[in-house]
Design a protein around this motif. Structure first.
Motif, mmCIF file in Angstrom:
data_model
loop_
_atom_site.group_PDB
_atom_site.id
_atom_site.type_symbol
_atom_site.label_atom_id
_atom_site.label_comp_id
_atom_site.label_asym_id
_atom_site.label_seq_id
_atom_site.Cartn_x
_atom_site.Cartn_y
_atom_site.Cartn_z
ATOM 1 N N GLY A 66 21.356 0.448 -9.027
ATOM 2 C CA GLY A 66 20.065 0.421 -9.709
ATOM 3 C C GLY A 66 19.113 1.483 -9.224
ATOM 4 N N ARG A 67 19.582 2.345 -8.295
ATOM 5 C CA ARG A 67 18.713 3.393 -7.751
ATOM 6 C C ARG A 67 18.906 4.683 -8.542
ATOM 7 N N LYS A 68 17.809 5.323 -8.847
ATOM 8 C CA LYS A 68 17.868 6.570 -9.590
ATOM 9 C C LYS A 68 16.774 7.496 -9.093
ATOM 10 N N GLN A 69 17.157 8.695 -8.692
ATOM 11 C CA GLN A 69 16.193 9.658 -8.172
ATOM 12 C C GLN A 69 15.611 10.494 -9.305
ATOM 13 N N LYS A 70 14.533 11.192 -8.943
ATOM 14 C CA LYS A 70 13.946 12.097 -9.920
ATOM 15 C C LYS A 70 14.926 13.228 -10.226
ATOM 16 N N LYS A 71 14.805 13.778 -11.428
ATOM 17 C CA LYS A 71 15.775 14.753 -11.918
ATOM 18 C C LYS A 71 15.919 15.941 -10.981
ATOM 19 N N ASN A 72 14.817 16.458 -10.457
ATOM 20 C CA ASN A 72 14.862 17.669 -9.636
ATOM 21 C C ASN A 72 15.189 17.386 -8.165
ATOM 22 N N GLU A 73 15.166 16.097 -7.767
ATOM 23 C CA GLU A 73 15.387 15.754 -6.374
ATOM 24 C C GLU A 73 16.820 15.319 -6.095
ATOM 25 N N ASP A 74 17.536 14.905 -7.141
ATOM 26 C CA ASP A 74 18.885 14.396 -6.955
ATOM 27 C C ASP A 74 19.845 15.534 -6.575
ATOM 28 N N VAL A 75 20.642 15.318 -5.507
ATOM 29 C CA VAL A 75 21.646 16.296 -5.085
ATOM 30 C C VAL A 75 22.931 16.000 -5.847
ATOM 31 N N LEU A 76 23.392 16.963 -6.622
ATOM 32 C CA LEU A 76 24.593 16.762 -7.423
ATOM 33 C C LEU A 76 25.847 16.824 -6.559
ATOM 34 N N CYS A 77 25.923 17.838 -5.726
ATOM 35 C CA CYS A 77 27.076 17.998 -4.844
ATOM 36 C C CYS A 77 26.681 18.907 -3.694
ATOM 37 N N TYR A 78 27.551 18.980 -2.716
ATOM 38 C CA TYR A 78 27.326 19.844 -1.561
ATOM 39 C C TYR A 78 28.433 20.898 -1.505
ATOM 40 N N GLN A 79 28.078 22.057 -0.985
ATOM 41 C CA GLN A 79 29.052 23.133 -0.847
ATOM 42 C C GLN A 79 29.078 23.602 0.604
ATOM 43 N N ILE A 80 30.268 23.806 1.127
ATOM 44 C CA ILE A 80 30.456 24.365 2.465
ATOM 45 C C ILE A 80 31.169 25.699 2.322
ATOM 46 N N ARG A 81 30.626 26.708 2.947
ATOM 47 C CA ARG A 81 31.294 28.003 2.998
ATOM 48 C C ARG A 81 31.770 28.242 4.420
ATOM 49 N N GLN A 82 33.028 28.602 4.541
ATOM 50 C CA GLN A 82 33.618 28.876 5.856
ATOM 51 C C GLN A 82 34.326 30.220 5.794
ATOM 52 N N LYS A 139 25.445 7.403 -0.946
ATOM 53 C CA LYS A 139 25.391 8.847 -1.118
ATOM 54 C C LYS A 139 25.352 9.531 0.240
ATOM 55 N N PHE A 140 25.858 10.748 0.275
ATOM 56 C CA PHE A 140 25.782 11.544 1.487
ATOM 57 C C PHE A 140 24.360 12.076 1.632
ATOM 58 N N ARG A 141 23.782 11.909 2.810
ATOM 59 C CA ARG A 141 22.427 12.391 3.071
ATOM 60 C C ARG A 141 22.479 13.546 4.053
ATOM 61 N N ASP A 142 21.831 14.626 3.678
ATOM 62 C CA ASP A 142 21.785 15.797 4.547
ATOM 63 C C ASP A 142 20.858 15.488 5.711
ATOM 64 N N PHE A 143 21.435 15.158 6.874
ATOM 65 C CA PHE A 143 20.652 14.688 8.008
ATOM 66 C C PHE A 143 20.141 15.847 8.855
ATOM 67 N N LEU A 144 19.205 15.541 9.744
ATOM 68 C CA LEU A 144 18.647 16.549 10.641
ATOM 69 C C LEU A 144 19.729 17.041 11.603
ATOM 70 N N GLY A 145 19.953 18.341 11.612
ATOM 71 C CA GLY A 145 20.975 18.915 12.485
ATOM 72 C C GLY A 145 22.366 18.932 11.866
ATOM 73 N N SER A 146 22.439 18.720 10.540
ATOM 74 C CA SER A 146 23.756 18.683 9.888
ATOM 75 C C SER A 146 24.472 20.028 9.986
ATOM 76 N N ALA A 147 23.713 21.134 9.877
ATOM 77 C CA ALA A 147 24.338 22.461 9.958
ATOM 78 C C ALA A 147 24.980 22.673 11.327
ATOM 79 N N ARG A 148 24.308 22.224 12.382
ATOM 80 C CA ARG A 148 24.849 22.371 13.739
ATOM 81 C C ARG A 148 26.078 21.482 13.921
ATOM 82 N N ALA A 149 26.013 20.250 13.377
ATOM 83 C CA ALA A 149 27.168 19.351 13.478
ATOM 84 C C ALA A 149 28.381 19.927 12.749
ATOM 85 N N LEU A 150 28.134 20.529 11.580
ATOM 86 C CA LEU A 150 29.224 21.154 10.825
ATOM 87 C C LEU A 150 29.804 22.325 11.600
ATOM 88 N N ARG A 151 28.939 23.129 12.211
ATOM 89 C CA ARG A 151 29.412 24.273 12.994
ATOM 90 C C ARG A 151 30.278 23.822 14.163
#
Length: 470
Positions: A66-82, A139-151
């Protein structure tokens, strides 16, 4: 040197959800870049229809939660470049490493596909994963320090696969830190020393049979080798005027000729960023487990598990600049001492809080039962009155004795002062507990890494044999 970047994709302006994702995915699966689709792997989805499947999962998520975000705020997908250093791996190898990175990053809870591109000199992959979980409840939430954790996860996988990585990627630029993916970005061309160190890492990672084989690999990679007076080795590449001497004072610790020879001979960790030979969990004694009845399947799993623990230990040694066993041993002792010191300070605060609480309780009990004692005294210690109020008088005497013991002759403080002291101690305990947990974590890491290194070097077995002999 593998670099990573995490990107969020929102609805493009003037487009729909499906069209936005289709445009993104078409770029990633471009047949010219993926060898007609041969360099694409997917998990829990079909890469060709992934955009439709992702849209359907979001509709299910809205229906279930029943949860729905605003159109411009919803994250459709995530991309990782390696991206990887040229020559360390090929497009197929990069695809397999990217798939493992995606699986361990999403923990198998999100659909994704991985595309390896061949349009650039360096191997690189694009990972697209759904922001909605497979069961469509979270849903996956982009958390604080996610870039460092991915690295860090990417670095660990690189070590496990004997690839080099960037140990200290952050460089200041106008007072700000650049993100990990910009370490070798277009705005900053790496210098000859950096390129030389990277190539040394790549050659060492391939485990040359001898120092001469290492020099031959450097020549094949486009580096001119020069032997100077006394046998000193220098390198030069295209566009470079002067040779660069192969020594630690020029290139940094771990890049001296003796250190590289030792690494090739199996006596040291080698160059600065190359994966060493030697985590945060203790390695498994596989032979003991097999004797206890474990089967071949367990043996295969345990070997992979032990490899990952050793890779994590290597990463810990690199990040903490521990280049000798004595440094590691000192680090473990220091972490243990810091933990015990933090535990001691925390115990003192807790003892103060315990005393404060006991004193406040004694004062309250004393104040409540003192009128009963005064009346008992006025009645000249009547036995009848004692029998009627024996419980209250017992509380009075216990409170009086407790205050005497806690104050030790000091003046009785006011209740407001005791409450203020309690608040101060509670605040101190909160910060002290955080310090205690951090020290405990550091101690566990250092002690575990040391135990694994001891196991690798056979020190633990030697100590065990000495104990048996004694």
């Amino acid at each position: 040197m593998a670099t990573t970047r995490l990107i969020t994709h929102h609805i493009a302006k003037g487009s729909t959800v499906g069209q936005t994702m289709k445009d993104r995915f078409d770029y990633g699966q471009n047949p010219l870049k993926t060898n007609d689709g041969d360099l694409v792997l997917s998990y829990e989805c079909d890469a060709k229809t992934a955009y439709r499947e992702f849209v359907l999962s979001k509709a299910k998520y809205h229906a279930i939660t029943g949860r729905k975000q605003k159109k411009n705020e919803d994250v459709l997908c995530y991309q990782i470049r390696q991206s990887f250093l040229p020559g360390e791996t090929d497009a197929e190898g990069a695809l397999k490493i990217g798939y493992e990175l995606a699986m361990r990053w999403t923990k198998g809870k999100h659909a994704f596909f991985v595309a390896s591109h061949i349009d650039r000199p360096h191997p690189h992959i694009h990972i697209y994963y759904n922001s909605t979980t497979l069961d469509c409840t979270r849903k996956f939430r982009d958390f604080l320090g996610s870039a460092r954790a991915l690295r860090r996860l990417s670095d660990r996988i690189c070590i496990e696969n004997r690839l080099s990585y960037i140990a200290h990627p952050k460089l200041k630029s106008k007072g700000k830190y650049r993100h990990y993916g910009e370490w070798l970005g277009a705005n900053r061309k790496p210098g000859f020393k950096e390129r030389l160190k990277a190539q040394i890492d790549a050659c060492i990672a391939n485990i040359p049979q001898s120092f001469e084989a290492f020099l031959q690999a450097m020549q094949e990679a486009g580096w001119e080798v020069k032997r100077g007076r006394g046998g000193a080795i220098s390198f030069r590449t295209e566009g470079q005027e002067r040779f660069t001497r192969l020594r630690a004072s020029t290139l940094g610790k771990g890049y001296g000729e003796d250190e590289i020879r030792a690494a090739i001979g199996g006596r040291a960790t080698g160059s600065g960023n190359a994966p060493p030979r030697r985590k945060m969990s203790l390695v498994i004694d596989i032979q003991e487990r097999l004797k206890a009845g474990k089967g071949p399947g367990y043996e295969r799993w345990a070997k992979v598990f032990n490899l990952k623990q050793m890779a994590a230990a290597v990463q810990y040694l690199q990040e903490n600049n521990l280049f000798s066993y004595e440094d590691l041993e000192a680090k473990a002792w220091e972490a243990t001492d810091n933990f015990h010191a933090a535990a001691g300070r925390l115990k003192q605060v807790e003892a103060g809080m315990k005393r404060n609480a006991a004193l406040k309780k004694a004062i309250v009990d004393y104040a409540k039962t003192r009128p009963v004692f005064e009346e008992y005294k006025a009645k000249k210690y009547s036995r009848k009155y004692l029998a009627e109020h024996e419980a209250e008088l017992a509380v009075y005497r216990a409170a009086q004795a407790s205050m005497r013991e806690l104050l030790c002759g000091a003046k009785l403080p006011k209740m407001d002062a005791l409450k203020a002291e309690w608040r101060r101690l509670a605040s101190k305990k909160k910060s002290g507990y955080a310090e205690y947990r951090a020290a405990q974590k550091k101690m566990r890491e250092a002690v575990t890494v040391k135990a694994n290194i001891d196991c690798l070097l056979g020190i633990a077995d030697r100590e065990k044999n000495k104990e048996i002999e004694r």
